[in-house]
Design a protein around this motif. Structure first.
Motif, PDB file in Angstrom:
ATOM      1  N   GLY A 573     -21.564 -20.739   6.631  1.00  0.00           N
ATOM      2  CA  GLY A 573     -21.021 -21.238   5.381  1.00  0.00           C
ATOM      3  C   GLY A 573     -19.720 -21.975   5.582  1.00  0.00           C
ATOM      4  N   HIS A 574     -18.799 -21.400   6.394  1.00  0.00           N
ATOM      5  CA  HIS A 574     -17.536 -22.073   6.687  1.00  0.00           C
ATOM      6  C   HIS A 574     -17.774 -23.406   7.398  1.00  0.00           C
ATOM      7  CE1 HIS A 574     -14.645 -19.164   5.251  1.00  0.00           C
ATOM      8  NE2 HIS A 574     -15.233 -18.172   5.923  1.00  0.00           N
ATOM      9  N   LEU A 575     -18.722 -23.420   8.325  1.00  0.00           N
ATOM     10  CA  LEU A 575     -18.977 -24.632   9.100  1.00  0.00           C
ATOM     11  C   LEU A 575     -19.461 -25.772   8.201  1.00  0.00           C
ATOM     12  CD1 LEU A 575     -19.242 -25.874  11.984  1.00  0.00           C
ATOM     13  CD2 LEU A 575     -21.620 -25.179  11.902  1.00  0.00           C
ATOM     14  N   THR A 576     -20.435 -25.482   7.327  1.00  0.00           N
ATOM     15  CA  THR A 576     -20.942 -26.539   6.447  1.00  0.00           C
ATOM     16  C   THR A 576     -19.885 -26.979   5.447  1.00  0.00           C
ATOM     17  OG1 THR A 576     -21.888 -24.798   5.050  1.00  0.00           O
ATOM     18  CG2 THR A 576     -23.339 -25.815   6.681  1.00  0.00           C
ATOM     19  N   ALA A 577     -19.040 -26.029   5.000  1.00  0.00           N
ATOM     20  CA  ALA A 577     -17.971 -26.401   4.079  1.00  0.00           C
ATOM     21  C   ALA A 577     -16.933 -27.287   4.766  1.00  0.00           C
ATOM     22  CB  ALA A 577     -17.317 -25.146   3.510  1.00  0.00           C
ATOM     23  N   LEU A 578     -16.631 -27.016   6.041  1.00  0.00           N
ATOM     24  CA  LEU A 578     -15.652 -27.830   6.778  1.00  0.00           C
ATOM     25  C   LEU A 578     -16.132 -29.263   6.966  1.00  0.00           C
ATOM     26  CD1 LEU A 578     -14.406 -25.342   9.533  1.00  0.00           C
ATOM     27  CD2 LEU A 578     -13.038 -26.377   7.710  1.00  0.00           C
ATOM     28  N   THR A 579     -17.454 -29.470   6.980  1.00  0.00           N
ATOM     29  CA  THR A 579     -17.969 -30.829   7.162  1.00  0.00           C
ATOM     30  C   THR A 579     -17.947 -31.638   5.873  1.00  0.00           C
ATOM     31  OG1 THR A 579     -20.218 -29.998   6.764  1.00  0.00           O
ATOM     32  CG2 THR A 579     -19.460 -30.098   9.059  1.00  0.00           C
ATOM     33  N   GLY A 580     -17.437 -31.066   4.782  1.00  0.00           N
ATOM     34  CA  GLY A 580     -17.305 -31.806   3.540  1.00  0.00           C
ATOM     35  C   GLY A 580     -18.443 -31.583   2.567  1.00  0.00           C
ATOM     36  N   HIS A 581     -19.399 -30.747   2.902  1.00  0.00           N
ATOM     37  CA  HIS A 581     -20.505 -30.487   1.996  1.00  0.00           C
ATOM     38  C   HIS A 581     -20.151 -29.342   1.050  1.00  0.00           C
ATOM     39  CE1 HIS A 581     -22.469 -32.446   5.450  1.00  0.00           C
ATOM     40  NE2 HIS A 581     -23.306 -32.945   4.533  1.00  0.00           N
ATOM     41  N   ARG A 582     -20.607 -29.468  -0.179  1.00  0.00           N
ATOM     42  CA  ARG A 582     -20.413 -28.398  -1.153  1.00  0.00           C
ATOM     43  C   ARG A 582     -21.329 -27.221  -0.775  1.00  0.00           C
ATOM     44  NH1 ARG A 582     -21.921 -31.581  -6.383  1.00  0.00           N
ATOM     45  NH2 ARG A 582     -23.450 -32.294  -4.861  1.00  0.00           N
ATOM     46  N   THR A 583     -20.703 -26.129  -0.430  1.00  0.00           N
ATOM     47  CA  THR A 583     -21.452 -24.992   0.122  1.00  0.00           C
ATOM     48  C   THR A 583     -21.177 -23.741  -0.689  1.00  0.00           C
ATOM     49  OG1 THR A 583     -21.276 -25.951   2.329  1.00  0.00           O
ATOM     50  CG2 THR A 583     -21.942 -23.644   2.197  1.00  0.00           C
ATOM     51  N   LEU A 584     -22.226 -23.013  -1.020  1.00  0.00           N
ATOM     52  CA  LEU A 584     -22.119 -21.735  -1.717  1.00  0.00           C
ATOM     53  C   LEU A 584     -22.696 -20.646  -0.808  1.00  0.00           C
ATOM     54  CD1 LEU A 584     -21.616 -19.930  -4.212  1.00  0.00           C
ATOM     55  CD2 LEU A 584     -23.920 -20.545  -4.993  1.00  0.00           C
ATOM     56  N   LEU A 585     -21.927 -19.614  -0.589  1.00  0.00           N
ATOM     57  CA  LEU A 585     -22.351 -18.464   0.214  1.00  0.00           C
ATOM     58  C   LEU A 585     -22.545 -17.271  -0.716  1.00  0.00           C
ATOM     59  CD1 LEU A 585     -22.864 -17.123   2.970  1.00  0.00           C
ATOM     60  CD2 LEU A 585     -20.406 -16.670   3.108  1.00  0.00           C
ATOM     61  N   ILE A 586     -23.735 -16.664  -0.688  1.00  0.00           N
ATOM     62  CA  ILE A 586     -24.068 -15.551  -1.592  1.00  0.00           C
ATOM     63  C   ILE A 586     -24.353 -14.309  -0.746  1.00  0.00           C
ATOM     64  CG2 ILE A 586     -25.668 -14.718  -3.358  1.00  0.00           C
ATOM     65  CD1 ILE A 586     -26.269 -17.593  -4.088  1.00  0.00           C
ATOM     66  N   ASP A 587     -23.739 -13.203  -1.160  1.00  0.00           N
ATOM     67  CA  ASP A 587     -24.027 -11.910  -0.524  1.00  0.00           C
ATOM     68  C   ASP A 587     -25.275 -11.335  -1.201  1.00  0.00           C
ATOM     69  OD1 ASP A 587     -24.122  -9.516   0.708  1.00  0.00           O
ATOM     70  OD2 ASP A 587     -22.140  -8.807   0.087  1.00  0.00           O
ATOM     71  N   GLY A 588     -26.448 -11.500  -0.546  1.00  0.00           N
ATOM     72  CA  GLY A 588     -27.704 -11.039  -1.120  1.00  0.00           C
ATOM     73  C   GLY A 588     -28.133  -9.671  -0.645  1.00  0.00           C
ATOM     74  N   ASP A 589     -27.297  -8.994   0.147  1.00  0.00           N
ATOM     75  CA  ASP A 589     -27.621  -7.646   0.607  1.00  0.00           C
ATOM     76  C   ASP A 589     -26.973  -6.657  -0.351  1.00  0.00           C
ATOM     77  OD1 ASP A 589     -28.187  -5.341   1.910  1.00  0.00           O
ATOM     78  OD2 ASP A 589     -27.418  -5.969   3.866  1.00  0.00           O
ATOM     79  N   LEU A 590     -27.721  -6.230  -1.363  1.00  0.00           N
ATOM     80  CA  LEU A 590     -27.179  -5.348  -2.396  1.00  0.00           C
ATOM     81  C   LEU A 590     -27.046  -3.915  -1.921  1.00  0.00           C
ATOM     82  CD1 LEU A 590     -29.191  -6.701  -5.466  1.00  0.00           C
ATOM     83  CD2 LEU A 590     -26.898  -7.349  -4.693  1.00  0.00           C
ATOM     84  N   HIS A 591     -27.484  -3.631  -0.705  1.00  0.00           N
ATOM     85  CA  HIS A 591     -27.415  -2.260  -0.196  1.00  0.00           C
ATOM     86  C   HIS A 591     -26.091  -1.989   0.522  1.00  0.00           C
ATOM     87  CE1 HIS A 591     -31.682  -1.368  -1.044  1.00  0.00           C
ATOM     88  NE2 HIS A 591     -31.869  -2.663  -0.800  1.00  0.00           N
ATOM     89  N   THR A 592     -25.701  -2.848   1.442  1.00  0.00           N
ATOM     90  CA  THR A 592     -24.482  -2.611   2.228  1.00  0.00           C
ATOM     91  C   THR A 592     -23.310  -3.464   1.763  1.00  0.00           C
ATOM     92  OG1 THR A 592     -25.141  -4.273   3.860  1.00  0.00           O
ATOM     93  CG2 THR A 592     -25.888  -2.019   4.223  1.00  0.00           C
ATOM     94  N   ARG A 593     -23.568  -4.686   1.227  1.00  0.00           N
ATOM     95  CA  ARG A 593     -22.534  -5.611   0.747  1.00  0.00           C
ATOM     96  C   ARG A 593     -21.461  -5.833   1.800  1.00  0.00           C
ATOM     97  NH1 ARG A 593     -23.390  -1.618  -2.530  1.00  0.00           N
ATOM     98  NH2 ARG A 593     -21.318  -0.726  -2.222  1.00  0.00           N
TER      99      ARG A 593
END
Length: 749
Positions: A573-593
């Motif tokens: 997520g950080h890498l794609t955001a650094l390249t100038g792309h709009r990036t959303l990172l979602i925590d989809g592991d509802l068990h451990t978070r």
């Protein structure tokens, strides 16, 4: 798309199938590169043991003497001996080896050379190890002083231990070798043993010939009387039992053989008659007008009656249709048909009665023959007992007669040889003083240690590889999954970080500045590292795939927990955001978070609240000031029971559809596949998935079970990545790429 490993591997490079794996030349080279420390350790250990042996071992000298079994010496008195009679059985030569090694012969040498007083043999000059072993063994002894017999026995065992006697190829020559710490002593003991064997052979032959002559004289007289008595007993027995032998034996035996043949034939006839009777009884209850019944009986009368029945049946069917079944003509035809059925039944019963009569006759004949056989057997028993006794008497008479003749011949030969005994052995090579040590052989020991170490090392290396069920190379990943391996991520755990690694910059002012946070943004701190470059390769692969289809929602998934998928998702997520792309990172592991704990540990709201009210999505976003990455955490009070339903809900589908308009990349850190069903439930909402495999830890079985359990997951896989690889091991594995392969990477800022 996922492929079974058999299909994927059918077009693989040339190799040898072994234990479910293919050993190609390239794979052998890979194994050697990975396991060379183990091979080197095995070789060094083997050479070390050899060097210790060479240092501690005492030099030994070997003296050799040779003895030949000379058969020509024994032919002086044997006038009728030819070429064949001069040959010695090979077993005899091998037996002489055991004679030379016998306790009695060695004991005579020990007493002759007084070896019980020699320090080398009595143990008074033993080494440290021998002294320690002797002290330990003395604890189990009775404590009484050793007797002379016991001392001699110990010296005999020591001499036998250093003595080696063997046959030279297929000749009649025996090689006698003795090892000793002193070359003079080795020569003296070897010659003494050879002389003792020659003298012992002469003495043994003289004594045996003398005893044989005396015994043969006495035994010949006894055998003469026994042979005469046995002949008289045979003649008397024949006269008493009136036994006259013929070329074909006794008459009762001939009759018994003929009756046995007739009995076998009678039993076969009875079985055949019984089978016919069972068949006719079986079909009597069926419709006798059916073709199967008539065909089974094959009777001309029944066949003719059935043909008439069929004609009437056809006529009856025709008239019934024309005039009706109550018409007088139709009724007459039905009566005739019934009469024909009764005639067929009567014929079947007649055949059954005939079969039953045949069966009873066959049984009677069989019983009569069995009775006759039993009578003959009883009658032959008495005569047979007499014959048995007669054969015993005749055998005894023949034996005594043959023994008497043989003993008489041997008596004459023994009487001639008694005064002229000759040995069949002679010394053809006297032992000389050895001028060089025979053991230990330094060069041979070192070569053997080197070869043994290499064999042990190679065996251990290949056993470790073939028995291992984990994945370490891209080729193994592609073999198992049938998709492209997008790279190998080196281990960036806290233990491998620089002591002065920069603390994590806050996300929206609330990020944790701990080691886990530094790992989660490793690509920011180390943009030119191999880890970052491998993630760029994943992004490039996704961008290439986007040319053919829309890919925005990217799932990061693994088979089991703790494989590093959360770290990969955060850094990607950080890498794609650094390249100038709009990036959303979602925590989809509802068990451990775990992703929420690393990037936004103080978040109060997140994915669950966004699913409740998608329009308020922006209020739950955490943004990184340095990279511009938007992060949607997961905040739940306790572990959710219906997490799979939440991930597969329409609300999540609506949320993803809404954020597709605002972001170029939507990266979701999903729960592991094997423990929970969340990833399988949400897979239909994902455009592409990247499979994270822990290097050297995830097993093939777990990977196969995880991927094969969901067809949608198989179709969505865009590639896999090996994570947490040991950097030192990677250097060995990738040695074939050259020493400049890693020159573009800068692992530390």
């Amino acid at each position: 798309m996922y492929q079974p490993r058999e299909q994927f591997h059918s077009a693989h490079r040339f190799g040898i199938e072994f234990g479910g794996a293919v050993l190609s030349f390239e794979r052998v080279a890979d194994v050697l590169r990975r396991q060379w420390p183990l091979i080197v350790a095995a070789v060094c250990g083997s050479l070390m043991l050899v060097l210790i042996y060479l240092v501690l071992a005492k030099p030994m000298y070997t003296a050799n003497a040779r003895i030949m079994m000379d058969t020509r010496q024994t032919q002086v008195l044997d006038k009728d001996s030819g070429t064949n009679s001069a040959l010695i059985d090979t077993g005899y030569v091998d037996s002489q080896v055991e004679v030379i090694n016998s306790d009695d012969l060695i004991l005579s040498v020990v007493r002759r050379l007084k070896l019980t007083q020699d320090p080398e043999f009595n143990g008074s000059n033993a080494g440290v190890v021998a002294v320690v072993i002797g002290k330990i063994m003395s604890l189990f002894d009775s404590g009484e002083p050793a007797s002379q017999e016991r001392i001699e026995h110990a010296v005999v065992e020591r001499v036998q231990k250093n003595l080696r006697v063997e046959r030279v190829l297929t000749t009649y020559v025996l090689s006698l070798s003795y090892r000793s710490e002193n070359p003079d002593k080795a020569m003296k003991v070897a010659n003494a043993i050879a002389d003792a064997y020659i003298v012992g052979a002469l003495e043994a032959k003289y004594q045996s010939t003398k005893r044989a002559t005396e015994w043969l004289q006495q035994r010949s007289a006894e055998l003469s009387e026994q042979a005469s008595a046995s002949d008289r007993a045979v003649q008397t027995f024949k006269a008493e039992h009136n036994i006259v032998g013929t070329s074909r034996g006794l008459m009762s035996e001939q009759q018994l053989s003929d009756l046995n043949t007739q009995l076998v034939q009678a039993r076969a006839a009875t079985a055949e008659a019984k089978a016919r009777l069972d068949r006719i009884d079986g079909i009597s209850d069926q419709d006798l007008a059916q073709p199967t019944v008539t065909d089974a009986l094959n009777n001309t009368v029944i066949t003719r009656l059935r043909a008439q029945y069929l004609d009437l049946q056809a006529q009856y069917s025709d008239w019934s249709k024309r005039y009706g079944k109550t018409h007088l003509a139709a009724v007459n035809l039905a009566n005739k048909m019934e009469e024909l059925r009764k005639n067929i039944a009567d014929e079947v019963r007649r055949i059954a009665d005939a079969y039953r009569s045949d069966y009873e006759i066959a049984k009677s004949r069989e019983a009569s023959l069995e009775k006759n056989v039993k009578d003959l057997v009883a009658q032959a028993g008495h005569t047979g007992q007499a014959e048995v006794k007669l054969r015993d008497l005749e055998s005894a008479a023949d034996t005594y007669r043959n023994l008497y003749n043989n003993f008489l011949e041997k008596l004459q030969s023994a009487t001639q040889n008694q005064s002229f005994p000759l040995s069949e052995a002679r010394l053809i090579s006297t032992a000389t003083k050895p001028d060089r040590k025979s053991s230990p052989k330094t060069v041979l020991a070192l070569v053997g240690g080197l070869v043994g170490g290499l064999c042990l090392g190679f065996g251990a290396a290949f056993a470790r590889e073939l028995l291992s069920d984990v994945l370490r190379t891209p080729g193994e990943v592609e073999e198992e999954l049938g998709v492209k391996c997008l790279g190998i991520l080196p281990d960036i755990g806290p233990a491998r970080q620089m002591p002065k690694a920069r603390a994590l910059a806050p996300l929206a002012g609330r990020d944790a500045g701990n080691a886990n946070g530094a790992i989660a943004r490793y690509v920011v701190d180390h943009p030119f590292s191999r880890f970052a470059e491998t993630l760029r390769n994943i992004k490039v692969s996704i961008d290439v795939a986007r040319l053919n289809r829309e890919i925005k929602v990217i799932g990061i998934v693994s088979s089991l927990p703790k494989e590093g998928k959360t770290t990969v998702a955060a850094n990607f997520g950080h890498l794609t955001a650094l390249t100038g792309h709009r990036t959303l990172l979602i925590d989809g592991d509802l068990h451990t978070r775990s992703l929420t704990r690393e990037l936004a540990p103080n978040a109060k709201t997140g994915l669950i609240e966004a699913l409740t009210d998608p329009s308020s999505f922006g209020y739950h976003i955490q943004r990184s000031k340095e990279t511009g990455l938007d992060f949607l955490p997961s905040v739940v009070a306790s572990r959710m029971v219906n997490s799979a339903d939440v991930m597969a809900s329409k609300a999540l589908a609506d949320l993803l559809a809404m954020v597709r308009e605002d972001y170029d990349y939507i990266v979701i850190d999903l729960a592991p596949v094997m423990p929970v069903a969340d990833s399988k439930a949400v897979s239909f909402l994902i455009d592409a998935m990247v499979y994270v495999i822990e290097w050297g830890n995830t097993t093939r079985s777990a990977l196969q079970e995880s991927v094969s359990g969901s067809e949608i997951l198989q179709k969505k896989l865009i590639g896999a990545v090996l994570n947490r690889a040991d950097p030192k091991m990677l250097k060995r594995i990738e040695a074939y790429k050259g020493k400049h392969h890693n020159s573009y990477y800068v692992e530390h800022a």
